[in-house]
Design a protein around this motif. Structure first.
Motif, PDB file in Angstrom:
ATOM      1  N   PRO A 245      -1.986   6.263   6.354  1.00  0.00           N
ATOM      2  CA  PRO A 245      -1.795   7.430   5.470  1.00  0.00           C
ATOM      3  C   PRO A 245      -1.139   7.067   4.139  1.00  0.00           C
ATOM      4  O   PRO A 245      -1.503   7.604   3.089  1.00  0.00           O
ATOM      5  CB  PRO A 245      -0.898   8.355   6.308  1.00  0.00           C
ATOM      6  CG  PRO A 245      -1.127   7.942   7.724  1.00  0.00           C
ATOM      7  CD  PRO A 245      -1.340   6.464   7.658  1.00  0.00           C
ATOM      8  N   SER A 246      -0.187   6.130   4.178  1.00  0.00           N
ATOM      9  CA  SER A 246       0.505   5.730   2.954  1.00  0.00           C
ATOM     10  C   SER A 246      -0.432   5.016   1.979  1.00  0.00           C
ATOM     11  O   SER A 246      -0.341   5.196   0.761  1.00  0.00           O
ATOM     12  CB  SER A 246       1.690   4.813   3.289  1.00  0.00           C
ATOM     13  OG  SER A 246       2.650   5.504   4.045  1.00  0.00           O
ATOM     14  N   ILE A 247      -1.339   4.202   2.523  1.00  0.00           N
ATOM     15  CA  ILE A 247      -2.300   3.504   1.665  1.00  0.00           C
ATOM     16  C   ILE A 247      -3.201   4.508   0.959  1.00  0.00           C
ATOM     17  O   ILE A 247      -3.460   4.403  -0.251  1.00  0.00           O
ATOM     18  CB  ILE A 247      -3.132   2.498   2.492  1.00  0.00           C
ATOM     19  CG1 ILE A 247      -2.278   1.282   2.868  1.00  0.00           C
ATOM     20  CG2 ILE A 247      -4.381   2.053   1.722  1.00  0.00           C
ATOM     21  CD1 ILE A 247      -2.949   0.318   3.807  1.00  0.00           C
ATOM     22  N   LEU A 248      -3.679   5.504   1.687  1.00  0.00           N
ATOM     23  CA  LEU A 248      -4.544   6.511   1.079  1.00  0.00           C
ATOM     24  C   LEU A 248      -3.766   7.359   0.074  1.00  0.00           C
ATOM     25  O   LEU A 248      -4.296   7.719  -0.992  1.00  0.00           O
ATOM     26  CB  LEU A 248      -5.170   7.388   2.164  1.00  0.00           C
ATOM     27  CG  LEU A 248      -6.215   6.660   3.024  1.00  0.00           C
ATOM     28  CD1 LEU A 248      -6.649   7.526   4.198  1.00  0.00           C
ATOM     29  CD2 LEU A 248      -7.424   6.258   2.186  1.00  0.00           C
ATOM     30  N   ASN A 249      -2.522   7.658   0.377  1.00  0.00           N
ATOM     31  CA  ASN A 249      -1.682   8.363  -0.597  1.00  0.00           C
ATOM     32  C   ASN A 249      -1.498   7.538  -1.857  1.00  0.00           C
ATOM     33  O   ASN A 249      -1.511   8.048  -2.975  1.00  0.00           O
ATOM     34  CB  ASN A 249      -0.309   8.670   0.012  1.00  0.00           C
ATOM     35  CG  ASN A 249      -0.212  10.119   0.465  1.00  0.00           C
ATOM     36  OD1 ASN A 249      -0.924  10.980  -0.037  1.00  0.00           O
ATOM     37  ND2 ASN A 249       0.669  10.379   1.416  1.00  0.00           N
ATOM     38  N   GLY A 250      -1.333   6.229  -1.675  1.00  0.00           N
ATOM     39  CA  GLY A 250      -1.109   5.338  -2.807  1.00  0.00           C
ATOM     40  C   GLY A 250      -2.348   5.057  -3.614  1.00  0.00           C
ATOM     41  O   GLY A 250      -2.273   4.473  -4.695  1.00  0.00           O
ATOM     42  N   ASN A 251      -3.524   5.447  -3.096  1.00  0.00           N
ATOM     43  CA  ASN A 251      -4.775   5.179  -3.783  1.00  0.00           C
ATOM     44  C   ASN A 251      -5.212   6.340  -4.683  1.00  0.00           C
ATOM     45  O   ASN A 251      -6.264   6.299  -5.296  1.00  0.00           O
ATOM     46  CB  ASN A 251      -5.890   4.893  -2.765  1.00  0.00           C
ATOM     47  CG  ASN A 251      -7.056   4.145  -3.372  1.00  0.00           C
ATOM     48  OD1 ASN A 251      -7.025   2.939  -3.505  1.00  0.00           O
ATOM     49  ND2 ASN A 251      -8.096   4.864  -3.761  1.00  0.00           N
ATOM     50  N   ALA A 252      -4.366   7.369  -4.757  1.00  0.00           N
ATOM     51  CA  ALA A 252      -4.771   8.616  -5.434  1.00  0.00           C
ATOM     52  C   ALA A 252      -5.267   8.395  -6.860  1.00  0.00           C
ATOM     53  O   ALA A 252      -6.198   9.071  -7.311  1.00  0.00           O
ATOM     54  CB  ALA A 252      -3.607   9.601  -5.429  1.00  0.00           C
ATOM     55  N   ASN A 253      -4.671   7.458  -7.584  1.00  0.00           N
ATOM     56  CA  ASN A 253      -5.042   7.256  -8.991  1.00  0.00           C
ATOM     57  C   ASN A 253      -5.983   6.072  -9.198  1.00  0.00           C
ATOM     58  O   ASN A 253      -6.242   5.668 -10.328  1.00  0.00           O
ATOM     59  CB  ASN A 253      -3.777   7.057  -9.834  1.00  0.00           C
ATOM     60  CG  ASN A 253      -2.897   8.295  -9.828  1.00  0.00           C
ATOM     61  OD1 ASN A 253      -3.399   9.413  -9.898  1.00  0.00           O
ATOM     62  ND2 ASN A 253      -1.588   8.102  -9.716  1.00  0.00           N
ATOM     63  N   ASN A 254      -6.479   5.518  -8.088  1.00  0.00           N
ATOM     64  CA  ASN A 254      -7.372   4.371  -8.179  1.00  0.00           C
ATOM     65  C   ASN A 254      -8.794   4.769  -7.800  1.00  0.00           C
ATOM     66  O   ASN A 254      -9.007   5.698  -7.028  1.00  0.00           O
ATOM     67  CB  ASN A 254      -6.899   3.245  -7.248  1.00  0.00           C
ATOM     68  CG  ASN A 254      -5.563   2.677  -7.682  1.00  0.00           C
ATOM     69  OD1 ASN A 254      -5.434   2.171  -8.784  1.00  0.00           O
ATOM     70  ND2 ASN A 254      -4.567   2.767  -6.826  1.00  0.00           N
ATOM     71  N   LYS A 255      -9.742   4.048  -8.349  1.00  0.00           N
ATOM     72  CA  LYS A 255     -11.135   4.307  -8.006  1.00  0.00           C
ATOM     73  C   LYS A 255     -11.440   3.798  -6.601  1.00  0.00           C
ATOM     74  O   LYS A 255     -10.853   2.827  -6.136  1.00  0.00           O
ATOM     75  CB  LYS A 255     -12.057   3.607  -9.009  1.00  0.00           C
ATOM     76  CG  LYS A 255     -11.997   4.184 -10.410  1.00  0.00           C
ATOM     77  CD  LYS A 255     -12.962   3.441 -11.329  1.00  0.00           C
ATOM     78  CE  LYS A 255     -12.930   4.006 -12.743  1.00  0.00           C
ATOM     79  NZ  LYS A 255     -13.851   3.281 -13.652  1.00  0.00           N
ATOM     80  N   MET A 256     -12.362   4.486  -5.938  1.00  0.00           N
ATOM     81  CA  MET A 256     -12.859   3.973  -4.677  1.00  0.00           C
ATOM     82  C   MET A 256     -14.381   3.987  -4.711  1.00  0.00           C
ATOM     83  O   MET A 256     -14.997   4.718  -5.492  1.00  0.00           O
ATOM     84  CB  MET A 256     -12.319   4.765  -3.487  1.00  0.00           C
ATOM     85  CG  MET A 256     -12.712   6.212  -3.416  1.00  0.00           C
ATOM     86  SD  MET A 256     -12.008   6.989  -1.933  1.00  0.00           S
ATOM     87  CE  MET A 256     -12.766   8.633  -2.055  1.00  0.00           C
TER      88      MET A 256
END
Length: 396
Positions: A245-256
């Motif tokens: 969950p923390s990784i996905l929270n931390g990816n909020a401003n990054n492209k996927m």
């Protein structure tokens, strides 16, 4: 007079092939449809067989210097309990690297003025003396033979084998990269979590980065899943163990990146007179064994040896087929099977699978590593008649 090689597609397969053939003294031109170089993808793990191939290409040490050593894979339940811990046996190795860095290293190893951008192949013709490729901008190129490294959607393959259909694996995938300022949150090695809602993988990269991927069972080309944002993935996986969950929270401003997982059924041939299919154009593989790019690199080294050891292109292509057809087919079938097992979302079958995975002997895992990673580019690479399952059964 130098033989002239046309390569369609400037990805890992095309760049690797160019390096290998330029080392033989051949004149090589790569034609890439995109107008500028923008390497797709996020992270990548290069297994020992690919690293050995890169050593033949002369860039093993550069890749090691830009990558991070990976020593194994731990499979976990959605609650974080260990199902399996697979340690890479000596003398094998794995290296994780940002895909953009790998592309840059490969590109730097080819001769200047080798790559032509904005050249979308629309058609080709061949005869007894050579091959002509026609591009969307109405230009054309001629050469002695053509290597099709234009990926799973290969224009060349569609022309040669129009009946070949892409296969959907039944699950769709998101990938991304985040930087973790707290190095303690970065795992030492790769982890993959198997749960009823799907899979989540975490791969440590250099420079305090993490490459993550998520796989969810879904209909093919699902409109709903195509619209997913990071917040939707967080909602989907929020009950999985940390640090997911923390990784996905931390990816909020990054492209996927989002793609449905597809492959192609194993082909019966790769060579068509003066045209050769390579990489994903020949044997696109689901990502479950991490062997797609690895097999493309193998292709390039094997082709160079075949061209060096045979008096004609036709004989070289025939030898390439003999060395590569069975190996790539075996790996493709096994990778597809692993994906089906890992993506089980029935509670009873999931429990049964987890129980069986826990009981797999380490010797079985080692034999799998040996089949995938142990390659001999000078002699019998790919000339094995045993599948992975047969190798496990006869103790070889």
């Amino acid at each position: 007079m130098k033989k002239k090689v046309i390569i369609i597609g400037g990805g890992i397969a095309g760049l690797s092939a160019a390096i290998a053939l330029q080392k033989l003294g051949l004149e090589v031109n790569i034609y890439e449809e995109y107008p500028e170089r923008k390497p797709a993808g996020a992270g990548i793990v290069l297994a020992s067989n690919a690293l050995k191939g890169l050593d033949h290409l002369g860039i093993y040490q550069q890749v090691k210097n830009h990558g991070r050593s990976i020593h194994g894979l731990t499979i976990l339940t959605e609650k974080g309990k260990q199902l399996s811990k697979q340690t890479i046996p000596s003398p094998f190795e794995q290296v994780s690297i940002h895909r953009a860095d790998l592309h840059l290293l490969l590109s730097s190893a080819i001769q200047p003025n080798t790559i032509y951008m904005g050249k979308k192949c629309v058609h080709f013709e061949q005869n007894e003396t050579g091959v002509t490729v026609f591009f969307q901008d109405h230009s054309k190129a001629t050469g002695d033979f053509l290597l099709a490294t234009d990926g799973i959607h290969s224009v060349i393959r569609k022309n040669l084998l129009p009946s070949t259909q892409l296969r959907y694996a039944g699950y769709t995938c998101w990938r991304g990269i985040i930087t973790q300022s707290n190095g303690n949150c970065i795992p030492e090695d790769t982890t993959e979590t198997w749960g009823l809602k799907g899979r989540f993988g975490i791969v440590p990269l250099p420079n305090q980065q993490i490459y993550w991927y998520a796989l969810i069972n879904a209909p093919y080309q699902s409109v709903r899943h195509s619209a997913y944002q990071v917040k939707d993935l967080f909602e989907h996986f929020k009950d999985y163990h940390e640090p997911i969950p923390s990784i996905l929270n931390g990816n909020a401003n990054n492209k996927m990146i989002h793609n449905d997982i597809i492959d192609i059924p194993p082909l019966q041939r790769f060579a068509f007179h003066r045209v050769l299919l390579m990489g994903d154009a020949a044997h696109a593989i689901t990502p479950n064994l991490g062997q797609g790019a690895c097999q493309a690199i193998e292709d390039s080294v094997v082709l160079a040896h075949c061209l060096k050891n045979n008096p004609s292109v036709h004989e070289a292509f025939a030898e390439f087929e003999a060395k590569r057809l069975l190996r790539t087919e075996t790996i493709s079938r096994y990778s597809r099977l692993v994906g089906k097992i890992a993506q089980v979302n029935n509670p009873f079958l999931s429990l049964l699978r987890n129980t069986l995975v826990k009981r797999i002997p380490k010797s079985v895992n080692r034999k799998q590593f040996e089949y995938l990673y142990k390659v001999d580019f000078h002699s019998h690479l790919g000339n094995t008649t045993n599948s992975i399952a047969q190798k496990q059964g006869d103790g070889s």
